[in-house]
Motif scaffolding. Structure first.
Motif, PDB file in Angstrom:
ATOM      1  N   GLY A  56       0.942  -1.118  -0.052  1.00  0.00           N
ATOM      2  CA  GLY A  56       0.075  -0.065  -0.025  1.00  0.00           C
ATOM      3  C   GLY A  56       0.866   1.104   0.029  1.00  0.00           C
ATOM      4  O   GLY A  56       1.844   1.453   0.854  1.00  0.00           O
ATOM      5  N   VAL A  57       0.709   2.252  -0.941  1.00  0.00           N
ATOM      6  CA  VAL A  57       1.441   3.365  -1.016  1.00  0.00           C
ATOM      7  C   VAL A  57       0.507   4.355  -1.667  1.00  0.00           C
ATOM      8  O   VAL A  57      -0.391   4.097  -2.372  1.00  0.00           O
ATOM      9  CB  VAL A  57       2.628   3.286  -1.979  1.00  0.00           C
ATOM     10  N   LYS A  58       0.548   5.711  -1.205  1.00  0.00           N
ATOM     11  CA  LYS A  58      -0.382   6.728  -1.597  1.00  0.00           C
ATOM     12  C   LYS A  58       0.737   7.918  -1.909  1.00  0.00           C
ATOM     13  O   LYS A  58       1.704   8.191  -1.130  1.00  0.00           O
ATOM     14  CB  LYS A  58      -1.285   7.247  -0.697  1.00  0.00           C
ATOM     15  N   LYS A  59       0.393   8.859  -2.803  1.00  0.00           N
ATOM     16  CA  LYS A  59       1.018  10.105  -3.173  1.00  0.00           C
ATOM     17  C   LYS A  59       0.488  11.146  -1.949  1.00  0.00           C
ATOM     18  O   LYS A  59      -0.658  11.208  -1.916  1.00  0.00           O
ATOM     19  CB  LYS A  59       0.989  10.505  -4.407  1.00  0.00           C
ATOM     20  N   ILE A  60       1.612  11.781  -1.415  1.00  0.00           N
ATOM     21  CA  ILE A  60       1.072  12.885  -0.464  1.00  0.00           C
ATOM     22  C   ILE A  60       1.827  14.025  -0.687  1.00  0.00           C
ATOM     23  O   ILE A  60       1.118  15.180   0.222  1.00  0.00           O
ATOM     24  CB  ILE A  60       1.601  12.229   1.096  1.00  0.00           C
ATOM     25  N   GLY A  61       2.277  14.212  -1.834  1.00  0.00           N
ATOM     26  CA  GLY A  61       2.665  15.658  -2.051  1.00  0.00           C
ATOM     27  C   GLY A  61       3.512  15.787  -3.085  1.00  0.00           C
ATOM     28  O   GLY A  61       4.308  14.782  -3.710  1.00  0.00           O
ATOM     29  N   GLU A  62       4.077  17.017  -3.462  1.00  0.00           N
ATOM     30  CA  GLU A  62       5.080  17.265  -4.425  1.00  0.00           C
ATOM     31  C   GLU A  62       5.805  18.588  -3.968  1.00  0.00           C
ATOM     32  O   GLU A  62       5.329  19.315  -3.161  1.00  0.00           O
ATOM     33  CB  GLU A  62       4.462  17.619  -6.005  1.00  0.00           C
ATOM     34  N   LEU A  63       7.052  18.594  -4.372  1.00  0.00           N
ATOM     35  CA  LEU A  63       8.145  19.680  -4.213  1.00  0.00           C
ATOM     36  C   LEU A  63       8.831  20.132  -5.355  1.00  0.00           C
ATOM     37  O   LEU A  63       8.902  19.177  -6.296  1.00  0.00           O
ATOM     38  CB  LEU A  63       9.067  18.966  -2.889  1.00  0.00           C
ATOM     39  N   ASN A  64       9.131  21.279  -5.543  1.00  0.00           N
ATOM     40  CA  ASN A  64       9.970  21.877  -6.402  1.00  0.00           C
ATOM     41  C   ASN A  64      11.396  22.240  -6.144  1.00  0.00           C
ATOM     42  O   ASN A  64      11.539  23.001  -5.209  1.00  0.00           O
ATOM     43  CB  ASN A  64       9.222  23.139  -7.127  1.00  0.00           C
ATOM     44  N   ILE A  65      12.339  21.322  -6.398  1.00  0.00           N
ATOM     45  CA  ILE A  65      13.632  21.465  -5.946  1.00  0.00           C
ATOM     46  C   ILE A  65      14.569  21.814  -7.077  1.00  0.00           C
ATOM     47  O   ILE A  65      14.614  21.172  -7.854  1.00  0.00           O
ATOM     48  CB  ILE A  65      14.326  20.578  -5.081  1.00  0.00           C
ATOM     49  N   THR A  66      15.230  23.084  -7.239  1.00  0.00           N
ATOM     50  CA  THR A  66      16.037  23.422  -8.218  1.00  0.00           C
ATOM     51  C   THR A  66      15.531  23.184  -9.819  1.00  0.00           C
ATOM     52  O   THR A  66      16.111  22.620 -10.527  1.00  0.00           O
ATOM     53  CB  THR A  66      17.363  22.947  -8.058  1.00  0.00           C
ATOM     54  N   GLY A  67      13.881  23.440  -9.563  1.00  0.00           N
ATOM     55  CA  GLY A  67      13.453  23.220 -11.013  1.00  0.00           C
ATOM     56  C   GLY A  67      13.024  21.805 -11.235  1.00  0.00           C
ATOM     57  O   GLY A  67      12.466  21.658 -12.463  1.00  0.00           O
ATOM     58  N   GLN A  68      13.325  20.685 -10.430  1.00  0.00           N
ATOM     59  CA  GLN A  68      12.700  19.441 -10.770  1.00  0.00           C
ATOM     60  C   GLN A  68      11.701  19.067  -9.694  1.00  0.00           C
ATOM     61  O   GLN A  68      11.528  19.617  -8.380  1.00  0.00           O
ATOM     62  CB  GLN A  68      14.018  18.618 -10.488  1.00  0.00           C
ATOM     63  N   THR A  69      10.580  18.579 -10.096  1.00  0.00           N
ATOM     64  CA  THR A  69       9.474  18.100  -9.336  1.00  0.00           C
ATOM     65  C   THR A  69       9.832  16.817  -8.819  1.00  0.00           C
ATOM     66  O   THR A  69       9.926  15.928  -9.201  1.00  0.00           O
ATOM     67  CB  THR A  69       8.179  18.051 -10.389  1.00  0.00           C
ATOM     68  N   ILE A  70       9.435  16.754  -7.544  1.00  0.00           N
ATOM     69  CA  ILE A  70       9.858  15.511  -6.557  1.00  0.00           C
ATOM     70  C   ILE A  70       8.462  15.358  -5.954  1.00  0.00           C
ATOM     71  O   ILE A  70       7.802  15.899  -5.407  1.00  0.00           O
ATOM     72  CB  ILE A  70      10.738  16.119  -5.303  1.00  0.00           C
ATOM     73  N   SER A  71       8.058  14.025  -6.191  1.00  0.00           N
ATOM     74  CA  SER A  71       6.918  13.364  -5.548  1.00  0.00           C
ATOM     75  C   SER A  71       7.153  12.735  -4.370  1.00  0.00           C
ATOM     76  O   SER A  71       8.338  12.241  -4.045  1.00  0.00           O
ATOM     77  CB  SER A  71       6.304  12.506  -6.786  1.00  0.00           C
ATOM     78  N   LEU A  72       6.317  12.978  -3.295  1.00  0.00           N
ATOM     79  CA  LEU A  72       6.597  12.301  -1.964  1.00  0.00           C
ATOM     80  C   LEU A  72       5.470  11.358  -2.010  1.00  0.00           C
ATOM     81  O   LEU A  72       4.083  11.411  -2.027  1.00  0.00           O
ATOM     82  CB  LEU A  72       6.337  13.277  -1.064  1.00  0.00           C
ATOM     83  N   TRP A  73       5.685   9.940  -1.750  1.00  0.00           N
ATOM     84  CA  TRP A  73       4.946   9.001  -1.427  1.00  0.00           C
ATOM     85  C   TRP A  73       4.825   8.459   0.001  1.00  0.00           C
ATOM     86  O   TRP A  73       5.980   8.517   0.693  1.00  0.00           O
ATOM     87  CB  TRP A  73       5.244   7.846  -2.439  1.00  0.00           C
ATOM     88  N   GLN A  74       3.969   7.951   0.488  1.00  0.00           N
ATOM     89  CA  GLN A  74       3.829   7.343   1.913  1.00  0.00           C
ATOM     90  C   GLN A  74       3.723   5.687   1.866  1.00  0.00           C
ATOM     91  O   GLN A  74       2.714   5.267   1.061  1.00  0.00           O
ATOM     92  CB  GLN A  74       2.973   7.975   2.702  1.00  0.00           C
ATOM     93  N   THR A  75       4.233   5.142   2.501  1.00  0.00           N
ATOM     94  CA  THR A  75       4.039   3.570   2.628  1.00  0.00           C
ATOM     95  C   THR A  75       4.059   3.336   4.140  1.00  0.00           C
ATOM     96  O   THR A  75       4.449   4.103   5.075  1.00  0.00           O
ATOM     97  CB  THR A  75       4.890   2.730   1.682  1.00  0.00           C
TER      98      THR A  75
END
Length: 482
Positions: A56-75
């Motif tokens: 089980g995993v779910k997406k909990i957010g996104e970050l923008n770091i130095t122009g790159q999009t980072i997805s955060l997942w939670q498990t």
């Protein structure tokens, strides 16, 4: 109760290349049991995402770091209640294989960028800038891959306290000055007391220079790394921070490594029934095609076939060892030349030596339960786990007196074993000293009363993570601003 963000590049069973993965799994679980709010922060490697989707995993957010999009997942960590946050960038999630190296064995060319982005994500979470509505009191970082996090946090006034744990100082995370500038790190950090290391960028120094507390994985290793012999060029900065440096011995999973309930071994036994241990040896001898003889001493070795693990010392005395009435079982992989030499020896001496190249968890348990003696002649060993597994199984270790081996294995005269004697120790990293220790061990094996006393001592020790977690609590409490 502390809120703890535990940043690591691996955590068993989601991803493992070495002992760090065991620590990053077991310590957070132990801290959770003690009432703390612990979240593991881990890169979203391709193999990790596969396992995460199974539980089980779910997406909990996104970050923008130095122009790159980072997805955060939670498990969560399998078979536990520990939350795991996954940092997802294509350089992690779209790349198969080893987290650090190419299939050819060289470092991924973008390791600096991958773990910089990971560290920036940790910084955002630590400052409660990731829209998670959760800010840790402590950020606990581990080895070079996470060592920039304390340096990044140092730029902020209102920040959590940080702990940096050295699992192996030999891996310092070294990159060029050009990469230092590419990452946009502050110019003032290019200093020998900060991130600069002999005209290179050292990620490791980020943790050593900026963390509020520094720990390593045994008391002896904490002393050793402050010397030129073991300091890897970092002994100066470690000496300057000696008041902030603490050795905390790793624990082991006392349930997984329990000869009384281990489902991976042929016959279960415990401290009171250790005389039944030999049944496992017979089963292993039959499995490997070795002569079946319950009275012949069986030596085991499990580990990476690399110089650090003392393979040269084993090979340097192997001819003398083969003259003794004993058997040797080896499980491991590593340097190709070591693998080939050992396979050749096993072919030449099929009645005395068995060599299996690779790693197999089931087989590792069987060797621990079957062997009488365990070879662990490491040239250096920050903590070591196999000697603790061996002690738990009444398999007496033969070790070099370094790091965690010195702190867990003690040799006493056969007529004065007391409550401490539990193995055999040599003090010079030479084949001659190793062989002398083996001869002492083989001599003790012929003394049933002394041997059983040492086995009882070995199997009575408490290597649980509870003790280590309690010590980390004290460290956390000492650096958190009330």
């Amino acid at each position: 109760m502390q809120k703890i963000l535990f940043a690591t590049s691996e955590a068993h069973p989601l991803i493992k290349t070495g002992g760090l993965a065991d620590v990053a799994s077991s310590l957070p679980r132990a801290l959770l049991k003690r009432g703390h709010d612990v979240k593991i922060l881990l890169p979203a490697y391709a193999s990790v995402l596969v396992k995460a989707k199974e539980i089980g995993v779910k997406k909990i957010g996104e970050l923008n770091i130095t122009g790159q999009t980072i997805s955060l997942w939670q498990t969560r960590l399998p078979s536990s209640r520990v939350t795991v946050l996954l940092v997802d960038i294509p350089q992690f999630s779209e790349r198969e294989g080893n987290p650090y190296c190419t299939p050819e064995g060289s470092d991924w060319s973008d390791n600096h960028w991958r773990f910089f982005v990971f560290s920036k994500a940790a910084e955002a979470i630590a400052l409660n800038q990731a829209n998670l509505d959760w800010q840790p009191d402590i950020v606990h970082c581990n080895d070079w891959q996470t060592a920039l996090i304390p340096a990044l946090l140092a730029q902020h006034e209102h920040k959590p306290a940080s702990v940096f744990t050295i699992h192996n100082l030999a891996y310092r995370g070294l990159f060029s000055y050009q990469i230092f500038t590419e990452l946009g790190l502050p110019d003032e950090h290019w200093h020998h007391e900060k991130l600069e290391f002999y005209d290179q960028l050292s990620f490791m120094k980020g943790g050593l220079a900026f963390a509020d507390a520094i720990t390593t994985v045994s008391q002896s290793y904490a002393k050793e790394i402050q010397t030129p012999e073991f300091g890897c060029g970092l002994e100066g900065v470690l000496q300057s921070r000696s008041k902030d440096l603490t050795g905390v011995l790793n624990g082991i999973d006392m349930d997984e490594w329990n000869p009384g309930s281990d489902k991976l071994i042929t016959y279960n036994y415990n401290r009171r029934t250790v005389n039944q241990k030999f049944k496992n040896k017979i089963a292993l001898q039959e499995k490997l095609g070795l002569p079946v003889n319950e009275s012949i001493p069986l030596l085991g070795f499990i580990g990476r076939l690399v110089e650090q693990k003392g393979v040269d010392l084993i090979l340097g005395q192997i001819d003398k060892l083969l003259e003794q009435d004993c058997q040797l079982v080896i499980l491991g992989s590593g340097v190709a030349s070591y693998e080939q030499i050992l396979k050749t020896i096993a072919q030449q001496y099929p009645d005395k030596v068995s060599v299996t190249i690779g790693y197999n968890e089931n087989f590792a348990h069987q060797i621990e339960a079957s062997a009488d003696l365990f070879l662990m002649p490491s040239v250096f060993e920050p903590c070591g786990l196999n000697q603790m597994y061996s002690l738990r199984y009444g398999t007496l270790p033969i070790v070099n007196a370094v790091g965690g081996l010195r702190d867990t294995v003690f040799e006493k005269p056969f007529d004065d074993i007391g409550t401490d004697g539990n193995g055999f120790v040599f003090h010079l990293p030479t084949a001659e000293d190793l062989h002398a220790a083996i001869l002492r061990a083989l001599a003790c094996y012929k003394l049933p009363d002394a041997w059983k006393k040492m086995q009882q001592n070995a199997m009575s020790q408490d290597f649980s993570w509870e003790k280590s977690a309690e010590r980390y609590e004290e460290i956390y409490n000492g650096i958190v601003k009330i």
